[in-house]
Design a protein around this motif. Sequence first.
Motif, short mmCIF file in Angstrom:
data_model
loop_
_atom_site.label_atom_id
_atom_site.label_comp_id
_atom_site.label_asym_id
_atom_site.label_seq_id
_atom_site.Cartn_x
_atom_site.Cartn_y
_atom_site.Cartn_z
N ILE A 1 95.74 35.21 -26.86
CA ILE A 1 96.48 33.97 -27.12
C ILE A 1 95.51 32.81 -27.31
O ILE A 1 95.64 32.00 -28.23
CB ILE A 1 97.44 33.68 -25.97
CG1 ILE A 1 98.56 34.74 -25.92
CG2 ILE A 1 98.03 32.28 -26.08
CD1 ILE A 1 99.40 34.71 -24.66
N ALA A 2 94.50 32.75 -26.42
CA ALA A 2 93.55 31.64 -26.43
C ALA A 2 92.69 31.62 -27.69
O ALA A 2 92.13 30.58 -28.05
CB ALA A 2 92.65 31.71 -25.20
N ALA A 3 92.58 32.74 -28.39
CA ALA A 3 91.78 32.80 -29.62
C ALA A 3 92.46 32.11 -30.79
O ALA A 3 91.82 31.80 -31.80
CB ALA A 3 91.50 34.26 -29.97
N ASN A 4 93.75 31.85 -30.66
CA ASN A 4 94.51 31.22 -31.75
C ASN A 4 94.45 29.70 -31.66
O ASN A 4 93.96 29.13 -30.68
CB ASN A 4 95.96 31.70 -31.72
CG ASN A 4 96.06 33.19 -32.02
OD1 ASN A 4 95.39 33.68 -32.91
ND2 ASN A 4 96.90 33.88 -31.26
N SER A 5 94.97 29.04 -32.67
CA SER A 5 94.97 27.58 -32.71
C SER A 5 95.70 27.01 -31.50
O SER A 5 96.89 27.27 -31.30
CB SER A 5 95.66 27.09 -33.98
OG SER A 5 96.13 25.77 -33.83
N VAL B 1 93.05 27.34 -42.48
CA VAL B 1 93.08 27.71 -43.90
C VAL B 1 91.66 27.87 -44.44
O VAL B 1 91.35 28.83 -45.17
CB VAL B 1 93.85 26.64 -44.71
CG1 VAL B 1 93.72 26.91 -46.21
CG2 VAL B 1 95.32 26.64 -44.30
N ALA B 2 90.77 26.95 -44.07
CA ALA B 2 89.38 27.03 -44.52
C ALA B 2 88.71 28.31 -44.03
O ALA B 2 88.00 29.00 -44.78
CB ALA B 2 88.60 25.80 -44.04
N GLN C 1 86.99 27.87 -36.05
CA GLN C 1 86.46 27.05 -34.95
C GLN C 1 87.46 25.92 -34.73
O GLN C 1 87.37 24.86 -35.34
CB GLN C 1 85.08 26.51 -35.32
CG GLN C 1 84.05 27.57 -35.63
CD GLN C 1 83.75 28.45 -34.42
OE1 GLN C 1 83.60 27.94 -33.30
NE2 GLN C 1 83.64 29.75 -34.63
N TRP C 2 88.44 26.16 -33.86
CA TRP C 2 89.57 25.25 -33.75
C TRP C 2 89.20 23.91 -33.16
O TRP C 2 88.66 23.84 -32.05
CB TRP C 2 90.66 25.88 -32.87
CG TRP C 2 91.11 27.23 -33.33
CD1 TRP C 2 90.93 28.42 -32.70
CD2 TRP C 2 91.85 27.51 -34.53
NE1 TRP C 2 91.51 29.44 -33.43
CE2 TRP C 2 92.07 28.90 -34.56
CE3 TRP C 2 92.34 26.72 -35.57
CZ2 TRP C 2 92.77 29.53 -35.59
CZ3 TRP C 2 93.02 27.34 -36.60
CH2 TRP C 2 93.23 28.72 -36.60
#
Length: 247
Positions: free
Chosen positions: A186-190, A233-234, A243-244
Amino acid sequence: MAEVVLNRSQARNALSTHLAGRIAAACAELATDHSLRAVVLSSADPRAFCVGADLKERAAMRDRDFMAQRLVFRRMFDAVRELPVPTVAAVRGWALGGGMELMLCCDLVVAAEDAVVGVPEVTLGIVPGGGATQLLAKRIGYGKAADLLFTGRKVPATEAERLGLVDRLVPADDVRAQALELAERIAANSPVAVRNARNALRRSLDVDLAAGLDIEDSAWRAAVFSDDRAEGVAAFVERRPAQWPGH
């Protein structure tokens, strides 16, 4: 990511006033951490996640003591529920009464095959006070919630999974690792997207579909105009890990 570990093993994590206060304080502190992305609630005792309120402490309490403790307990349950990021309960052994309510306060439940859950309050002449009368029906439906609340029966892990009380059932030795792995995924997502998706999901439980879709639209707008969306998106186009920015 953070982990809150219940560690009153001599009492199988029975909720004393002191322990409840410490849980509330830990969660309140975590809620101010803007870098936080997920929280795991676990136990240091392999025999129990939490067996509920400390009845030995309560045996010596007077009415005014119950009311004072009530404020602390409500603060604890509120603090867990109001954490601003997804929460995962890692449940092994007993999760009864207030212990099961702590579990219900979390978004996801990873449980051991030896877990036993239940809200036995009516067998003691009391009513659940940590949210079970509200959260159970939202999670598993009115009839199944009524069965558990009115009988006070204890439910083994396989039935708990079938009822929908447990989201993932794993071998006992793997519970904490699996819960941490889920939280890390979960933490790996935005963080912007996850927080808004969680907020929309939770707020939708008490409204009709039209109002829920408006809540979702607000969450979508908050995410789509964020720096996280631009980075996501990039990163996809450039075929690299995101790299949020987190805002």
